[in-house]
Design an enzyme around this catalytic site. Sequence first.
Site, PDB file in Angstrom:
ATOM      1  CB  CYS A 193      -0.955   0.079   1.186  1.00  0.00           C
ATOM      2  SG  CYS A 193      -2.069  -1.318   1.282  1.00  0.00           S
ATOM      3  NE  ARG A 207       4.776   1.709  -0.076  1.00  0.00           N
ATOM      4  CZ  ARG A 207       5.751   1.547   0.811  1.00  0.00           C
ATOM      5  NH1 ARG A 207       6.993   1.791   0.457  1.00  0.00           N
ATOM      6  NH2 ARG A 207       5.488   1.149   2.032  1.00  0.00           N
ATOM      7  CD1 TRP A 221      -0.403  -6.745  -2.759  1.00  0.00           C
ATOM      8  CD2 TRP A 221      -0.832  -7.151  -0.605  1.00  0.00           C
ATOM      9  NE1 TRP A 221      -0.173  -8.077  -2.523  1.00  0.00           N
ATOM     10  CE2 TRP A 221      -0.435  -8.360  -1.212  1.00  0.00           C
ATOM     11  CE3 TRP A 221      -1.160  -7.165   0.749  1.00  0.00           C
ATOM     12  CZ2 TRP A 221      -0.340  -9.554  -0.510  1.00  0.00           C
ATOM     13  CZ3 TRP A 221      -1.079  -8.357   1.447  1.00  0.00           C
ATOM     14  CH2 TRP A 221      -0.667  -9.529   0.806  1.00  0.00           C
ATOM     15  CG  ASN A 280       1.182   0.899   4.249  1.00  0.00           C
ATOM     16  OD1 ASN A 280       0.924  -0.306   4.270  1.00  0.00           O
ATOM     17  ND2 ASN A 280       2.384   1.361   3.941  1.00  0.00           N
ATOM     18  N   GLY A 281      -1.035  -0.790   6.449  1.00  0.00           N
ATOM     19  CA  GLY A 281      -0.776  -1.584   7.655  1.00  0.00           C
ATOM     20  C   GLY A 281      -1.996  -2.426   7.993  1.00  0.00           C
ATOM     21  CD  GLU A 292      15.763 -15.362  -5.816  1.00  0.00           C
ATOM     22  OE1 GLU A 292      14.984 -15.720  -4.935  1.00  0.00           O
ATOM     23  OE2 GLU A 292      15.661 -14.275  -6.399  1.00  0.00           O
ATOM     24  CE  LYS A 324      12.991 -13.094  -8.520  1.00  0.00           C
ATOM     25  NZ  LYS A 324      13.501 -13.009  -7.200  1.00  0.00           N
ATOM     26  CD  GLU A 372       9.002 -13.147  -6.736  1.00  0.00           C
ATOM     27  OE1 GLU A 372      10.143 -13.197  -7.224  1.00  0.00           O
ATOM     28  OE2 GLU A 372       8.671 -12.317  -5.885  1.00  0.00           O
ATOM     29  CG  HIS A 393      15.059 -38.699  -0.042  1.00  0.00           C
ATOM     30  ND1 HIS A 393      15.304 -39.979   0.411  1.00  0.00           N
ATOM     31  CD2 HIS A 393      16.265 -38.093  -0.127  1.00  0.00           C
ATOM     32  CE1 HIS A 393      16.608 -40.124   0.619  1.00  0.00           C
ATOM     33  NE2 HIS A 393      17.212 -38.999   0.284  1.00  0.00           N
ATOM     34  CE  LYS A 434      11.411  -4.316  -4.995  1.00  0.00           C
ATOM     35  NZ  LYS A 434      11.974  -5.565  -5.539  1.00  0.00           N
TER      36      LYS A 434
HETATM   37  C1  AGP Z   1      11.446 -11.149  -4.252  1.00  0.00           C
HETATM   38  O1  AGP Z   1      11.436 -11.343  -5.611  1.00  0.00           O
HETATM   39  C2  AGP Z   1      10.134 -11.031  -3.629  1.00  0.00           C
HETATM   40  N1  AGP Z   1       9.378  -9.973  -4.158  1.00  0.00           N
HETATM   41  C3  AGP Z   1      10.031 -11.245  -2.136  1.00  0.00           C
HETATM   42  O2  AGP Z   1      10.254 -12.596  -1.902  1.00  0.00           O
HETATM   43  C4  AGP Z   1      10.956 -10.415  -1.214  1.00  0.00           C
HETATM   44  O3  AGP Z   1      12.277 -10.803  -1.387  1.00  0.00           O
HETATM   45  C5  AGP Z   1      10.528 -10.604   0.244  1.00  0.00           C
HETATM   46  O4  AGP Z   1       9.233 -10.131   0.401  1.00  0.00           O
HETATM   47  C6  AGP Z   1      11.462  -9.940   1.215  1.00  0.00           C
HETATM   48  O5  AGP Z   1      11.514  -8.565   1.022  1.00  0.00           O
HETATM   49  P1  AGP Z   1      12.644  -7.679   1.653  1.00  0.00           P
HETATM   50  O6  AGP Z   1      13.938  -8.121   1.091  1.00  0.00           O
HETATM   51  O7  AGP Z   1      12.282  -6.275   1.231  1.00  0.00           O
HETATM   52  O8  AGP Z   1      12.589  -7.858   3.130  1.00  0.00           O
END
Ligand code: AGP
Length: 608
Positions: free
Chosen positions: A2, A27, A74, A100-101, A481, A485, A488, A504, A603
Amino acid sequence: MCGIIGYCGVRTAKPILLDGLKRLEYRGYDSAGLVVVDGKKLNLVRAVGKVSDLEKKGIARPQPGHCGIAHTRWATHGRPSEENAHPHCDCGGKIAIAHNGIIENYLDLKEELLARKHEFRSETDSEVIAHLIEEYYDGDLEKAVLKTVQRLEGTFGIAVVHADSEDQVVMVKRGSPIIIGIGEGEYFAASDANALLPYTQKIISLNDDELAVLHPGGYHIKNLNNEFLQKQIEIRQDRDELADKKGFEHFMLKEIFEQPEAIENAFRGRIVEGEGVSKLGGLEPVMERLKSVKKLVIVSCGTSYYAGLCGRYIFESLCDLHVEVEMASEFRYRRLKLDGDTAVLALSQSGETADTIAAIREAKRKGALILGVVNVVGSAIAQITDAGVYNHAGPEFGVASTKIYTSQLVVLTLMALLIGRYRGLSFTEGSAVIQAVKKLPRQVKKILTDIEHIKKVAQEYSRYRDFLFIGRQHNYPTAMEGALKLKEISYIHAEGYPAGEMKHGPISLIDENFPTVAIVSQDSTFDKMISNIQEIKARNGRVLAVAGEGSDRIGDVCDDVIRVPETLPILQPVLNIVPLQLFAYFIARSKGCDIDKPRNLAKSVTVE
Ligand code: AGP
């Protein structure tokens, strides 16, 4: 998560609010709204979807006025809808709030307010704020907000306007960021500085439990005891990176290509070659304690968590230190032994992640030394840690993190080198790490020149709907990771696994429609990786390898290979992830996905 923007000044508020929303959109982007105070009336427009949808809706609606607030959402409580979009109003339609929150006690408050005949129009937790202010308002908005905040539990950054106070925006902060921007005869409020860069460089960051009031003649800041505070104005030198994508189709691609520079910025001025050691000014105040810690616990989320998993190998290899890596969201449920001999290291790109902040608070309570590696200067995590290191990677707007991840790995290496040199690491070993770190920007550039090959491979694999990513040791976090990617931004199912775990369970998934991406290095894990790949091939699975330039045998066992330069095993993840970022990018692009703003994500994740 947000974004809030507020304006009060000489100009017409609406265009500034819309521009600010676009700058904050990374955001959160499932709905948006803005309200302008106009001749003792609130003029409100809200829309489901992106800020551009709000803009379209608002075109037909003149909204003059010099004071207003806006919000990009969001969703937490209630699906994305016009009714659930902010700003929210009270029953009388005189008060509007953007939040926001999360208000944790909203159900209790709502019940109380319903009993007092307030009418609710949304499913959100936030709407209670508008109704509570209405309850307490007796002509003084600031006083009513102060009283309201005393009743709220949870986290909030709130902006409020009242139709009868045409020239006033009131903000209050607890947990979610709020900054103030100071211009000439105009004042701004925002969730982060990116929204304000075209308007002012003079910024004040509110701390928790501080309230600010903006009006065209000035501003003032108070604590919740109603005492005035004098706060320092920072002059921000940040470049307006949101202004353009520098010719790249997406911020994500731009940021992938910025990695050589981001890596260089992570180590520039931080290595002392003659002594085979690093120099991290941010850790100096705690260095004596840090030299003798017995345990390091890394806490983080998402991509930063995978950086933490790489960090475990880095610290174990350079520091002879017991390292644990915990997902921040699970940290408080563990009965970990944390004391003065433990350092807890929080990794966070945004510095705002609520789970990571909660983990830090828990660790503080238990007496651990708290360190941070954060990209956003002055962010909440930077403020609550005892000491730390900034990435200096520049802003990252693509929701999928790329350059911060590789920058985190470099910063972790420098931290481990610094501590390691006090714990037995030799000058020669330290120098080898430094030389390898210095080569990384050139090596990443080399991978980026292979973009056409990676694009072609990605196109060939874009028809699959499931993927397995595997790796061993340092390459295991890279598998996680790489899979993250892909999920996401392309919404394709992908699982990251340590290669040895495959037999396993996950191997049952393998057939000709379930390809595997294997991350293979020419190190002690090489032969075992080849065996795992053979096991997949024996079950008709297609295998794409990301492999070191020197590993000849890989071409014989895999269907496709993307080559990467070789470095020290602890640094290999910095190089191995780059083609996987591009692989995910090109698959998502071929599917026409909204790469910079993937569905359901945001984000900064400022809720637990
Ligand atoms: C990364 O591609 C993501 N958008 C997400 O996993 C992110 O890394 C995670 O929310 C942690 O965020 P931060 O590094 O701002 O704490």
